[in-house]
Motif scaffolding. Structure first.
Motif, PDB file in Angstrom:
ATOM      1  N   ILE A  31      14.277   6.311  11.661  1.00 42.16           N
ATOM      2  CA  ILE A  31      14.898   7.186  10.657  1.00 42.16           C
ATOM      3  C   ILE A  31      15.255   8.517  11.307  1.00 42.16           C
ATOM      4  CG2 ILE A  31      14.517   8.472   8.538  1.00 42.16           C
ATOM      5  CD1 ILE A  31      12.835   6.182   7.510  1.00 42.16           C
ATOM      6  N   TYR A  32      16.488   8.936  11.135  1.00 38.27           N
ATOM      7  CA  TYR A  32      16.949  10.215  11.657  1.00 38.27           C
ATOM      8  C   TYR A  32      16.895  11.304  10.595  1.00 38.27           C
ATOM      9  CZ  TYR A  32      18.528   7.176  15.367  1.00 38.27           C
ATOM     10  OH  TYR A  32      18.561   6.249  16.374  1.00 38.27           O
ATOM     11  N   GLY A  33      17.063  10.917   9.357  1.00 40.10           N
ATOM     12  CA  GLY A  33      17.007  11.893   8.281  1.00 40.10           C
ATOM     13  C   GLY A  33      17.168  11.222   6.934  1.00 40.10           C
ATOM     14  N   MET A  34      16.807  11.958   5.905  1.00 34.57           N
ATOM     15  CA  MET A  34      16.990  11.499   4.524  1.00 34.57           C
ATOM     16  C   MET A  34      17.485  12.669   3.701  1.00 34.57           C
ATOM     17  SD  MET A  34      13.694   8.992   3.888  1.00 34.57           S
ATOM     18  CE  MET A  34      14.428   8.172   2.471  1.00 34.57           C
ATOM     19  N   GLY A  35      18.098  12.348   2.574  1.00 32.76           N
ATOM     20  CA  GLY A  35      18.613  13.441   1.762  1.00 32.76           C
ATOM     21  C   GLY A  35      18.975  13.000   0.367  1.00 32.76           C
ATOM     22  N   GLU A  46      28.384  15.295  -3.860  1.00 33.61           N
ATOM     23  CA  GLU A  46      28.143  16.464  -3.017  1.00 33.61           C
ATOM     24  C   GLU A  46      26.715  16.457  -2.498  1.00 33.61           C
ATOM     25  OE1 GLU A  46      28.859  19.740  -5.663  1.00 33.61           O
ATOM     26  OE2 GLU A  46      26.953  19.498  -6.722  1.00 33.61           O
ATOM     27  N   LEU A  47      26.535  17.075  -1.347  1.00 37.47           N
ATOM     28  CA  LEU A  47      25.200  17.195  -0.781  1.00 37.47           C
ATOM     29  C   LEU A  47      24.365  18.164  -1.605  1.00 37.47           C
ATOM     30  CD1 LEU A  47      23.143  16.777   1.586  1.00 37.47           C
ATOM     31  CD2 LEU A  47      24.191  18.811   2.626  1.00 37.47           C
ATOM     32  N   VAL A  48      23.139  17.768  -1.876  1.00 34.38           N
ATOM     33  CA  VAL A  48      22.169  18.653  -2.515  1.00 34.38           C
ATOM     34  C   VAL A  48      21.228  19.228  -1.459  1.00 34.38           C
ATOM     35  CG1 VAL A  48      20.302  18.839  -4.176  1.00 34.38           C
ATOM     36  CG2 VAL A  48      22.255  17.344  -4.656  1.00 34.38           C
ATOM     37  N   ALA A  49      20.591  18.340  -0.709  1.00 32.75           N
ATOM     38  CA  ALA A  49      19.659  18.771   0.334  1.00 32.75           C
ATOM     39  C   ALA A  49      19.381  17.596   1.249  1.00 32.75           C
ATOM     40  CB  ALA A  49      18.351  19.270  -0.264  1.00 32.75           C
ATOM     41  N   ASP A  50      19.079  17.902   2.507  1.00 26.95           N
ATOM     42  CA  ASP A  50      18.651  16.851   3.405  1.00 26.95           C
ATOM     43  C   ASP A  50      17.572  17.368   4.347  1.00 26.95           C
ATOM     44  OD1 ASP A  50      21.810  16.892   5.268  1.00 26.95           O
ATOM     45  OD2 ASP A  50      20.112  18.272   5.334  1.00 26.95           O
ATOM     46  N   ILE A  51      16.903  16.413   4.973  1.00 29.82           N
ATOM     47  CA  ILE A  51      15.796  16.746   5.861  1.00 29.82           C
ATOM     48  C   ILE A  51      15.827  15.786   7.044  1.00 29.82           C
ATOM     49  CG2 ILE A  51      14.192  15.309   4.503  1.00 29.82           C
ATOM     50  CD1 ILE A  51      11.987  17.352   5.235  1.00 29.82           C
ATOM     51  N   THR A  52      15.662  16.344   8.247  1.00 26.26           N
ATOM     52  CA  THR A  52      15.637  15.494   9.436  1.00 26.26           C
ATOM     53  C   THR A  52      14.231  14.924   9.634  1.00 26.26           C
ATOM     54  OG1 THR A  52      15.007  17.251  10.961  1.00 26.26           O
ATOM     55  CG2 THR A  52      17.355  16.996  10.487  1.00 26.26           C
ATOM     56  N   THR A  57      15.330  21.313   7.269  1.00 28.02           N
ATOM     57  CA  THR A  57      15.950  21.123   5.965  1.00 28.02           C
ATOM     58  C   THR A  57      17.262  21.880   5.844  1.00 28.02           C
ATOM     59  OG1 THR A  57      14.701  22.969   5.027  1.00 28.02           O
ATOM     60  CG2 THR A  57      13.715  20.778   4.840  1.00 28.02           C
ATOM     61  N   ASN A  58      18.073  21.409   4.902  1.00 30.33           N
ATOM     62  CA  ASN A  58      19.380  22.004   4.643  1.00 30.33           C
ATOM     63  C   ASN A  58      19.641  21.879   3.149  1.00 30.33           C
ATOM     64  OD1 ASN A  58      22.097  22.944   5.204  1.00 30.33           O
ATOM     65  ND2 ASN A  58      22.758  20.838   4.885  1.00 30.33           N
ATOM     66  N   TYR A  59      20.145  22.953   2.539  1.00 33.61           N
ATOM     67  CA  TYR A  59      20.372  22.957   1.094  1.00 33.61           C
ATOM     68  C   TYR A  59      21.782  23.413   0.750  1.00 33.61           C
ATOM     69  CZ  TYR A  59      15.271  22.760   0.627  1.00 33.61           C
ATOM     70  OH  TYR A  59      13.948  22.398   0.699  1.00 33.61           O
ATOM     71  N   PHE A  67      15.414  24.239  -5.592  1.00 34.65           N
ATOM     72  CA  PHE A  67      15.062  22.869  -5.203  1.00 34.65           C
ATOM     73  C   PHE A  67      14.346  22.887  -3.862  1.00 34.65           C
ATOM     74  CE2 PHE A  67      18.745  20.459  -7.529  1.00 34.65           C
ATOM     75  CZ  PHE A  67      18.402  21.097  -8.713  1.00 34.65           C
ATOM     76  N   THR A  68      13.428  21.957  -3.692  1.00 35.49           N
ATOM     77  CA  THR A  68      12.726  21.810  -2.418  1.00 35.49           C
ATOM     78  C   THR A  68      12.700  20.342  -2.020  1.00 35.49           C
ATOM     79  OG1 THR A  68      11.285  23.698  -2.920  1.00 35.49           O
ATOM     80  CG2 THR A  68      10.581  22.209  -1.169  1.00 35.49           C
ATOM     81  N   ILE A  69      13.166  20.064  -0.811  1.00 33.89           N
ATOM     82  CA  ILE A  69      13.129  18.709  -0.294  1.00 33.89           C
ATOM     83  C   ILE A  69      11.962  18.583   0.671  1.00 33.89           C
ATOM     84  CG2 ILE A  69      14.708  19.161   1.646  1.00 33.89           C
ATOM     85  CD1 ILE A  69      15.884  16.328   1.130  1.00 33.89           C
TER      86      ILE A  69
END
Length: 121
Positions: A31-35, A46-52, A57-59, A67-69
């Protein structure tokens, strides 16, 4: 086969909170990332948030501070804690997985079926 199972959507009043979960399973090699992405009614996804996988993280600007991923690598699960929800957060929320499977050895995106979040009185 790779499967994504989402849970946690529903109806909430403005100012309320919800927690979405997405568990990945199947022939995952790495797994490289989820979001999380969302698609409001009549609008594009549209993107909400992702995490590597390393925890970066990116929001989207619209959800920063609300929001918190987070992720659990051992469980191949990603969470989205949504606080101070607004009516404009109403959308179908989709889980995204960036991974390589061990059958085809191809890195690609996988998508969940989506879970509806409705913010309304």
């Amino acid at each position: 086969q790779v499967q994504l199972v989402e849970s946690g959507g529903g109806l909430v009043q403005p100012g309320g909170s919800l927690r979405l979960s997405c568990a990945a399973s199947g022939s995952i090699f790495s797994i490289y990332g989820m979001g999380w992405y969302r698609q409001p009614p009549g609008k594009q996804r549209e993107l909400v948030a992702d995490i590597t996988s390393g925890g970066r993280t990116n929001y989207a600007d619209s959800v920063k501070g609300r929001f918190t991923i987070s992720g659990d690598n051992a469980k191949n699960t990603v969470y989205l804690q949504m606080n101070s929800l607004k009516p404009e957060d109403t959308a179908v929320y989709y889980c995204n997985l960036d991974a390589m499977d061990y059958i085809n050895e191809i890195r690609r995106d996988y998508w969940g079926k989506g879970t509806l979040v409705t913010v309304s009185t």
